[in-house]
Design a protein around this motif. Structure first.
Motif, PDB file in Angstrom:
ATOM      1  N   SER A  50     -12.582  36.768  26.925  1.00 44.12           N
ATOM      2  CA  SER A  50     -11.776  35.538  26.918  1.00 44.12           C
ATOM      3  C   SER A  50     -11.841  34.808  25.579  1.00 44.12           C
ATOM      4  O   SER A  50     -10.911  34.076  25.224  1.00 44.12           O
ATOM      5  N   LYS A  51     -12.919  35.019  24.818  1.00 39.22           N
ATOM      6  CA  LYS A  51     -13.050  34.337  23.522  1.00 39.22           C
ATOM      7  C   LYS A  51     -11.930  34.719  22.564  1.00 39.22           C
ATOM      8  O   LYS A  51     -11.583  33.962  21.654  1.00 39.22           O
ATOM      9  N   LEU A  79      -5.714  45.471  27.654  1.00 41.20           N
ATOM     10  CA  LEU A  79      -5.225  44.432  26.754  1.00 41.20           C
ATOM     11  C   LEU A  79      -3.943  44.871  26.061  1.00 41.20           C
ATOM     12  O   LEU A  79      -3.021  44.070  25.866  1.00 41.20           O
ATOM     13  N   LEU A  80      -3.862  46.146  25.697  1.00 36.76           N
ATOM     14  CA  LEU A  80      -2.636  46.645  25.073  1.00 36.76           C
ATOM     15  C   LEU A  80      -1.492  46.651  26.081  1.00 36.76           C
ATOM     16  O   LEU A  80      -0.385  46.179  25.791  1.00 36.76           O
ATOM     17  N   ASN A  81      -1.757  47.180  27.284  1.00 37.78           N
ATOM     18  CA  ASN A  81      -0.695  47.281  28.286  1.00 37.78           C
ATOM     19  C   ASN A  81      -0.215  45.904  28.735  1.00 37.78           C
ATOM     20  O   ASN A  81       0.976  45.577  28.672  1.00 37.78           O
ATOM     21  N   ALA A  82      -1.174  45.087  29.206  1.00 39.22           N
ATOM     22  CA  ALA A  82      -0.804  43.766  29.704  1.00 39.22           C
ATOM     23  C   ALA A  82      -0.394  42.845  28.565  1.00 39.22           C
ATOM     24  O   ALA A  82       0.361  41.892  28.778  1.00 39.22           O
ATOM     25  N   GLY A  83      -0.885  43.148  27.345  1.00 38.82           N
ATOM     26  CA  GLY A  83      -0.620  42.275  26.216  1.00 38.82           C
ATOM     27  C   GLY A  83       0.773  42.386  25.646  1.00 38.82           C
ATOM     28  O   GLY A  83       1.123  41.634  24.742  1.00 38.82           O
ATOM     29  N   SER A  91       4.312  33.595  37.289  1.00 45.08           N
ATOM     30  CA  SER A  91       4.566  34.815  36.522  1.00 45.08           C
ATOM     31  C   SER A  91       3.330  35.344  35.815  1.00 45.08           C
ATOM     32  O   SER A  91       3.255  36.539  35.510  1.00 45.08           O
ATOM     33  N   PHE A  92       2.364  34.469  35.538  1.00 40.90           N
ATOM     34  CA  PHE A  92       1.107  34.911  34.917  1.00 40.90           C
ATOM     35  C   PHE A  92      -0.018  35.016  35.943  1.00 40.90           C
ATOM     36  O   PHE A  92      -1.185  35.162  35.572  1.00 40.90           O
ATOM     37  N   GLY A 136      -3.899  36.611  28.543  1.00 36.65           N
ATOM     38  CA  GLY A 136      -3.022  36.589  27.381  1.00 36.65           C
ATOM     39  C   GLY A 136      -1.851  35.642  27.493  1.00 36.65           C
ATOM     40  O   GLY A 136      -0.950  35.681  26.643  1.00 36.65           O
ATOM     41  N   ALA A 137      -1.833  34.760  28.508  1.00 39.08           N
ATOM     42  CA  ALA A 137      -0.689  33.854  28.684  1.00 39.08           C
ATOM     43  C   ALA A 137      -0.414  33.018  27.439  1.00 39.08           C
ATOM     44  O   ALA A 137       0.749  32.889  27.026  1.00 39.08           O
TER      45      ALA A 137
END
Length: 402
Positions: A106-107, A240-244, A346-347, A356-357
């Motif tokens: 989260s940081k 992180l790549l996919n959801a990002g 949506s998030f 990543g919102a």
């Protein structure tokens, strides 16, 4: 007619416009059994919002039960690489493991950290849109919507631009995300397994390089964390790549298409950051990029008088929740770019609320600002085609002229 019978996620007509069926589901009750997917459909905003936060439900059940205890078959052993990758990622972890990894990651996504990325994101958006305009148009998805968020998250992770595998990030992601659709085919599963193996192998090689030559990136930072196994690191980076980038890509293309077909492509939005931010949230609500989020029922729950027993799966219909008149009033089905009271889901919500919102909002406001500023006369060059999938809502391409 049973309202659930109108829910047909494999029908192109339904995927093109699921919202009338959602309205029928909301009118018909608060929980509907849907046999083809063996799930309970939950269409109302209040219930979706509450169940996203309810710890009697989980993205997985294996932290509490075996497959046999939960009445579920174990995954196909041939699909093991996908499940190993997916099951160790933040999205599908529960309990102490989820808390531990979310705290570590989260940081990298605090509002302050994200704001430091703002100049880079805006410069990338300006450059990509400038190239599209100079070419007189093209596929907005391939030219702008995809490369922007992929470049941002790749830079955060520390994936070198020179690595040939960087071109595979989007295809790998698409193949893996195919498994989040309802009842994925064996062909889809095989593609996800291949992508899981290739993506994991690449990241292991990159982690090894970063161990001997660390950089100022997230992978280098995570390497030194003793609490994190290598598999958890690999799975977290893939997530992180996919959801990002998925939400940003699909909200960019879907949002442009929405504005154009409603005659609301208004260049003046680009000069008012507050108005643009409000408009972006309305685009996220109006045509939700992630239409459904699944949860396992870990302890019996009750929804509108219907008892849903442990071992069941619920499908939280976020696209329906975001059009619920009980929360958004009589204009729930209308596109209102000035909608101030907009608690869309949506998030997500609860412990799995999208980390990543803030970054997604930054990317979306940057790309829409540049498109509106540099391409005030943007128009469709041809009708776009919806992707076949229901859960992740997107288009194959978005051909435009400027």
């Amino acid at each position: 007619m049973d309202a659930a019978a109108l829910f047909d996620p494999w029908s192109p007509e339904f995927v093109a416009d699921p919202y009338p069926a959602y309205a029928a589901l909301r009118d018909g009750g608060r929980a509907h059994w849907y046999g083809p997917a063996r799930q309970w459909l939950v269409p109302h905003h209040a219930d979706v919002s509450a169940l996203l936060r309810d710890r009697r439900l989980g993205r997985t059940y294996t932290h509490r039960f075996t497959h046999e205890e939960f009445g579920r078959a174990a995954p196909d052993p041939l699909h093991e690489p996908f499940h190993t990758l997916n099951d160790h990622g933040l999205l599908d972890l529960e309990g102490a493991d989820h808390t531990r990894i979310r705290r570590l990651v989260s940081k990298a996504f605090t509002p302050r950290t994200v704001e430091r990325l703002a100049p880079t994101v805006r410069e990338l958006a300006a450059g990509l849109v400038g190239e599209l305009v100079a070419a007189g148009g093209g596929d907005l998805q391939a030219a702008v919507a995809e490369p922007l968020p992929v470049a941002v998250i790749a830079a955060m992770l520390g994936i070198p631009e020179a690595d040939e595998e960087r071109a595979m990030l989007r295809p790998w992601s698409a193949a893996i995300c195919g498994m989040f659709e309802l009842n994925p085919s064996e062909e889809t599963a095989r593609a996800a397994v291949r992508a899981s193996v290739e993506f994991s192998d690449y990241l292991r090689r990159l982690v090894a390089r970063r161990r001997s030559d660390p950089g100022d990136d997230l992978i280098s930072a995570l390497i030194g964390v003793e609490e994190l196994t290598e598999q958890e690191m690999i799975s977290t980076c893939v997530l992180l790549l996919n959801a990002g980038h998925e939400a940003t890509v699909n909200t960019t293309t879907g949002g442009v298409w929405t504005l154009l077909r409603h005659g609301m492509w208004d260049a003046s939005l680009s000069s008012d950051p507050e108005k643009l931010s409000t408009a972006v949230d309305e685009l996220l609500r109006y045509d939700t990029p992630l239409q459904m989020f699944e949860r396992w029922v870990l302890d019996d729950i009750e929804v509108g008088g219907t008892v849903i027993p442990r071992g069941s799966e619920v499908a939280l219909l976020m696209g329906s929740a975001n059009r619920d008149p009980a929360r958004f009033g009589p204009t729930a089905d209308a596109l209102d770019l000035t909608r101030a009271d907009n608690p869309h889901v949506s998030f997500g919500a609860g412990i799995h609320y999208c980390l990543g919102a803030p970054l997604a909002r930054l990317e979306l406001t940057a790309v829409f600002a540049e498109l509106l500023r540099q391409a005030p006369g943007l128009r469709l060059a041809a009708p776009p085609r919806r992707r076949a999938g229901f859960v992740i809502r997107g288009v194959e391409e978005l051909p435009v002229e400027v």
